[in-house]
Design a protein around this motif. Structure first.
Motif, PDB file in Angstrom:
ATOM      1  N   ARG A 189      75.244  40.813 -10.568  1.00 26.86           N
ATOM      2  CA  ARG A 189      75.129  40.401  -9.160  1.00 26.86           C
ATOM      3  C   ARG A 189      74.444  41.432  -8.258  1.00 26.86           C
ATOM      4  N   PRO A 190      74.636  42.749  -8.452  1.00 27.71           N
ATOM      5  CA  PRO A 190      74.031  43.685  -7.484  1.00 27.71           C
ATOM      6  C   PRO A 190      72.537  43.476  -7.216  1.00 27.71           C
ATOM      7  N   PRO A 191      71.688  43.185  -8.214  1.00 19.87           N
ATOM      8  CA  PRO A 191      70.259  43.008  -7.890  1.00 19.87           C
ATOM      9  C   PRO A 191      69.978  41.778  -7.020  1.00 19.87           C
ATOM     10  N   LEU A 192      70.946  40.870  -6.905  1.00 21.00           N
ATOM     11  CA  LEU A 192      70.678  39.620  -6.168  1.00 21.00           C
ATOM     12  C   LEU A 192      70.350  39.870  -4.698  1.00 21.00           C
ATOM     13  N   SER A 193      70.969  40.926  -4.120  1.00 25.71           N
ATOM     14  CA  SER A 193      70.694  41.210  -2.702  1.00 25.71           C
ATOM     15  C   SER A 193      69.610  42.274  -2.562  1.00 25.71           C
ATOM     16  N   LYS A 194      69.108  42.769  -3.720  1.00 20.66           N
ATOM     17  CA  LYS A 194      68.127  43.863  -3.701  1.00 20.66           C
ATOM     18  C   LYS A 194      66.833  43.358  -4.364  1.00 20.66           C
ATOM     19  N   ALA A 195      66.555  43.819  -5.605  1.00 22.54           N
ATOM     20  CA  ALA A 195      65.258  43.520  -6.225  1.00 22.54           C
ATOM     21  C   ALA A 195      64.975  42.027  -6.369  1.00 22.54           C
ATOM     22  N   VAL A 196      66.003  41.223  -6.622  1.00 21.57           N
ATOM     23  CA  VAL A 196      65.755  39.783  -6.799  1.00 21.57           C
ATOM     24  C   VAL A 196      65.300  39.164  -5.474  1.00 21.57           C
ATOM     25  N   LEU A 197      65.830  39.664  -4.364  1.00 19.99           N
ATOM     26  CA  LEU A 197      65.428  39.120  -3.055  1.00 19.99           C
ATOM     27  C   LEU A 197      64.099  39.676  -2.568  1.00 19.99           C
ATOM     28  N   GLY A 223      61.510  40.967  -4.284  1.00 21.76           N
ATOM     29  CA  GLY A 223      60.282  40.699  -5.039  1.00 21.76           C
ATOM     30  C   GLY A 223      60.408  39.428  -5.834  1.00 21.76           C
ATOM     31  N   ASP A 224      59.717  39.410  -6.953  1.00 18.60           N
ATOM     32  CA  ASP A 224      59.795  38.238  -7.804  1.00 18.60           C
ATOM     33  C   ASP A 224      60.657  38.525  -9.023  1.00 18.60           C
ATOM     34  N   ALA A 225      61.451  39.629  -8.944  1.00 18.55           N
ATOM     35  CA  ALA A 225      62.235  40.034 -10.114  1.00 18.55           C
ATOM     36  C   ALA A 225      63.166  38.906 -10.530  1.00 18.55           C
ATOM     37  N   ALA A 226      63.286  38.734 -11.847  1.00 24.93           N
ATOM     38  CA  ALA A 226      64.223  37.742 -12.372  1.00 24.93           C
ATOM     39  C   ALA A 226      65.605  38.377 -12.367  1.00 24.93           C
ATOM     40  N   PRO A 227      66.658  37.568 -12.270  1.00 23.47           N
ATOM     41  CA  PRO A 227      68.008  38.126 -12.391  1.00 23.47           C
ATOM     42  C   PRO A 227      68.161  38.893 -13.705  1.00 23.47           C
ATOM     43  N   VAL A 228      69.005  39.917 -13.692  1.00 25.53           N
ATOM     44  CA  VAL A 228      69.163  40.798 -14.856  1.00 25.53           C
ATOM     45  C   VAL A 228      70.396  40.350 -15.647  1.00 25.53           C
ATOM     46  N   PRO A 229      70.236  40.086 -16.956  1.00 21.00           N
ATOM     47  CA  PRO A 229      71.423  39.680 -17.724  1.00 21.00           C
ATOM     48  C   PRO A 229      72.396  40.849 -17.916  1.00 21.00           C
ATOM     49  N   VAL A 230      73.696  40.561 -18.004  1.00 19.13           N
ATOM     50  CA  VAL A 230      74.676  41.623 -18.303  1.00 19.13           C
ATOM     51  C   VAL A 230      74.329  42.239 -19.656  1.00 19.13           C
ATOM     52  N   ARG A 231      74.090  41.396 -20.645  1.00 18.57           N
ATOM     53  CA  ARG A 231      73.545  41.813 -21.950  1.00 18.57           C
ATOM     54  C   ARG A 231      72.567  40.713 -22.333  1.00 18.57           C
TER      55      ARG A 231
END
Ligand SMILES: Cc1cc2nc3c(=O)[nH]c(=O)nc-3n(C[C@H](O)[C@H](O)[C@H](O)COP(=O)(O)OP(=O)(O)OC[C@H]3O[C@@H](n4cnc5c(N)ncnc54)[C@H](O)[C@@H]3O)c2cc1C
Length: 412
Positions: free
Chosen positions: A45-53, A55-63
């Motif tokens: 969840r942390p990237p959702l308010s940062k890199a995902v918002l 840029g065009d970064a895809a959400p990061v999987p836990v694994r």
């Protein structure tokens, strides 16, 4: 679906998804089932308010996706668990399926607190972030309700996308929950420098049609996007329906220091539970590291390791080029010591009435604060009672204070 007794984990977020791997690492070779209400692979969840918002970064999987398969975890996605049949040790899914469990872990997390206002968006899930990103177009007028971590990260990301952002916070200052005022002031300045209109001591009375925010000051604010970050509410419905002890709605599923609920076969971990901490009493945390650390303790205790959870809370936030880190809980402290380094970085330490170090908070650019906060975390874990003058003196290495603390027996 296997009918053999299994370790079953409800909630495929940070905590639940980590826990299934920890179960394997701790030696469980039997079946493991992970049940997640969201129809996606577990993600951070942390990237959702940062890199995902931003840029065009895809959400990061836990694994990564193959890891669950390789760990031989049965992943049931897109179905919520609706009940726990405690007499038969079976988890009941919303589609009627029943999964027998040897031990059950509830890692159901939290959901964004809703306001009784129409036309407001929230940010908790990957779906929320992707929908919001599409609306944060350059020039869009964005009204953020709430000057806490989620609201401020959102404000920074929307600013980076070229939006015109106003933050409305009812409290007299930003980050009023659990962040020292001086640290929050640095963050507030940075937002203002970036052009964010920060309005503290101002509430939202109503959201009128087409995104007009009616403020408690009588002003109105025209917005293209209105988004609220006003806290999170632990997901306790499943535990509550099953008759497990709940602290209260705010404090989540009540567990002991082994993360065991009032049912010996059921544990709870992560954002959804409140637990007793040796330094801070009964607490509920909403933090990535806690979800991770709880996953480790819970998985081991599901397998009868009988270990108390004692990890020091740690939290970070990234906004613009600023990185804020907090070890421990500043609210628990009764006095403060400030250590100012020659490069201008200030760390604010919180001490208890008996001199025990309880917290450290700092904000700086890049990685500037990481080392001191990490050492502070180790000092807190060692139950250090550092001499305040030495703590304040940047010429006294924190490592030396740590060595001293470790060589002096501390009270339990
Ligand atoms: C946008 C955002 C940014 C963040 N940034 C930071 C940060 O910078 N630093 C930091 O320390 N922390 C941050 N956090 C907090 C951190 O992400 C959370 O503390 C962490 O995700 C909690 O993990 P969890 O597994 O306990 O809960 P969650 O991640 O909420 O996962 C719980 C999962 O359980 C599922 N679930 C719930 N009920 C059921 C049910 N009945 N059946 C099946 N599944 C169910 C939910 O759908 C969800 O997928 C952030 C959170 C958000 C939302």
């Amino acid at each position: 679906m296997s009918t053999e007794r299994a370790m079953v984990v409800v909630g495929a977020g940070e905590c639940g998804a980590r826990a299934v791997f920890e179960l394997r690492d701790a030696g469980w070779t039997g079946p493991i089932t992970l049940v997640g209400a969201e129809d996606v692979h577990p993600y951070e969840r942390p990237p959702l308010s940062k890199a995902v918002l931003t840029g065009d970064a895809a959400p990061v999987p836990v694994r990564d996706a193959d890891a669950l398969r390789e760990a031989d975890v049965e992943f049931v996605a897109g179905v919520a668990a609706s009940d726990i049949d405690r007499d038969r040790n079976e988890l009941v899914l919303a589609d009627g399926r029943r999964i027998p469990y040897e031990r059950l872990l509830l890692a159901t997390g939290a959901s964004a607190r809703r306001l009784p206002l129409f036309g407001v968006s929230y940010l908790r899930s990957q779906a929320d972030a992707l929908a919001l990103r599409d609306r944060l177009r350059p020039g869009a007028r964005v009204g953020v309700i709430g000057g806490g971590f989620i609201g401020l990260e959102l404000a920074a990301s929307a600013t980076a996308r070229g939006c015109a952002v106003t933050v409305v916070e009812a409290e007299p200052r930003l980050l009023s929950r659990a962040v020292p005022a001086e640290v929050a002031a640095v963050v507030a300045d940075r937002h203002e420098q970036a052009g964010v209109d920060v309005r503290c001591g101002t509430g939202v009375a109503a959201v009128r049609d087409r995104g007009v925010l009616e403020l408690t000051t009588g002003e109105t604010l025209d917005c293209d996007v209105v988004v609220a970050g006003v806290g999170a509410v632990p997901e306790t419905a499943l535990a509550k329906n099953a008759g497990l002890a709940i602290d209260n709605v705010e404090n989540g599923v009540r567990v002991d220091d082994r993360l065991r609920t009032s049912d010996p076969d059921i544990f709870a971990a992560g954002d959804c539970c409140s637990f007793p901490h040796p330094l801070y009493g009964r607490i509920r945390l909403e933090a990535w590291r806690n979800a991770h650390d709880h996953a480790v303790t819970a998985a081991r205790n599901l397998l009868d390791a009988d270990e108390p959870h004692t990890a020091v809370p740690w939290f970070w936030s990234d906004q613009y080029d600023l990185n804020l880190q907090i070890a421990g809980l500043p609210d628990a402290a009764t006095s403060e010591v400030v250590r100012q380094r020659s490069d201008g970085v200030e760390t604010r330490f919180g001490l208890g009435a008996d001199g025990t170090l309880l917290s450290a908070a700092a904000v700086g650019t890049g990685n500037a604060v990481a080392k001191d906060v990490r050492l502070a975390e180790m000092l807190i874990a060692a139950r250090a009672m550092p001499d305040p003058a030495s703590l304040a003196d940047p010429d006294t290495a924190l490592k030396a204070l740590l060595r001293a603390a470790k060589s002096t027996p501390q009270p339990a």
